[in-house]
Design a protein around this motif. Sequence first.
Motif, PDB file in Angstrom:
ATOM      1  N   ARG A 114       3.747   1.765  -1.386  1.00  0.00           N
ATOM      2  CA  ARG A 114       4.392   1.607  -2.601  1.00  0.00           C
ATOM      3  C   ARG A 114       3.348   2.026  -3.722  1.00  0.00           C
ATOM      4  O   ARG A 114       3.707   3.167  -4.503  1.00  0.00           O
ATOM      5  N   GLU A 115       2.093   1.810  -3.411  1.00  0.00           N
ATOM      6  CA  GLU A 115       1.205   2.216  -4.445  1.00  0.00           C
ATOM      7  C   GLU A 115       0.702   3.683  -4.182  1.00  0.00           C
ATOM      8  O   GLU A 115       0.468   4.462  -5.215  1.00  0.00           O
ATOM      9  N   LEU A 116       0.823   4.214  -2.963  1.00  0.00           N
ATOM     10  CA  LEU A 116       0.574   5.715  -2.585  1.00  0.00           C
ATOM     11  C   LEU A 116       1.806   6.415  -3.109  1.00  0.00           C
ATOM     12  O   LEU A 116       1.421   7.579  -3.843  1.00  0.00           O
ATOM     13  N   ASP A 138       0.887  -1.183   0.014  1.00  0.00           N
ATOM     14  CA  ASP A 138      -0.007  -0.032  -0.065  1.00  0.00           C
ATOM     15  C   ASP A 138       1.115   1.336   0.052  1.00  0.00           C
ATOM     16  O   ASP A 138       0.436   2.369  -0.482  1.00  0.00           O
ATOM     17  N   ALA A 178       3.606   5.626  -6.087  1.00  0.00           N
ATOM     18  CA  ALA A 178       3.374   5.412  -7.408  1.00  0.00           C
ATOM     19  C   ALA A 178       2.132   6.455  -7.774  1.00  0.00           C
ATOM     20  O   ALA A 178       2.415   6.826  -9.038  1.00  0.00           O
ATOM     21  N   VAL A 179       1.264   6.551  -7.240  1.00  0.00           N
ATOM     22  CA  VAL A 179       0.249   7.457  -7.696  1.00  0.00           C
ATOM     23  C   VAL A 179       0.270   8.982  -7.474  1.00  0.00           C
ATOM     24  O   VAL A 179       0.990   9.588  -7.681  1.00  0.00           O
TER      25      VAL A 179
END
Length: 129
Positions: free
Chosen positions: A124-126, A122, A128-129
Motif C-alpha cells: 500500500r505504501e509503494l 508495504d 501511495a508514493v
Amino acid sequence: METDCGVTWHDSFLKACPSRQVLDMIADKWALLAICALTDGPMRFGELRRRLDGISQKVLTQTLRTLERDGLVHRRVYPTTPPKVEYSLAALGHSVLGLTVQLRAWAEEHTSAVEAARVAYDERELVAV
C-alpha cells in the motif's frame, strides 16, 4: 509514587513511574527468552548461550546481570575448580513466567499473520508514493 494517604501505586502511562523500567526489562527480547529458557530448571551460561541462538556473550552476560539484579534470576556459584555457575529462576522470575511463555507462544503462533500484514502495508505504501 505515593498518594496523600501514604499508599504506593503505579501508573505506567506516567513518564516518571518506575514501573516503566520494569516493563522495559520484561519486554526486552533477550530477557523474555532467557526467562523462558530457564523454565525447565537451572542452566549453565554455555547452555543458555546455545539455547538463545544469536545472542552474544556480552549481551547474555548483561541480560543475566539485569535479571539477577532485578530479582528474577538466581546465580549460584559452586566452589569447584574451575568454578561452576548455574542460573535459575528466582521466585519473582517464576511469577512472570506465565506471561513470558504466553508472549513467546503468541509470537510463534502469529508470525505468519504479522508478516502478511507487513507485506500488505508495504505494498500500500509503494502505491501511495
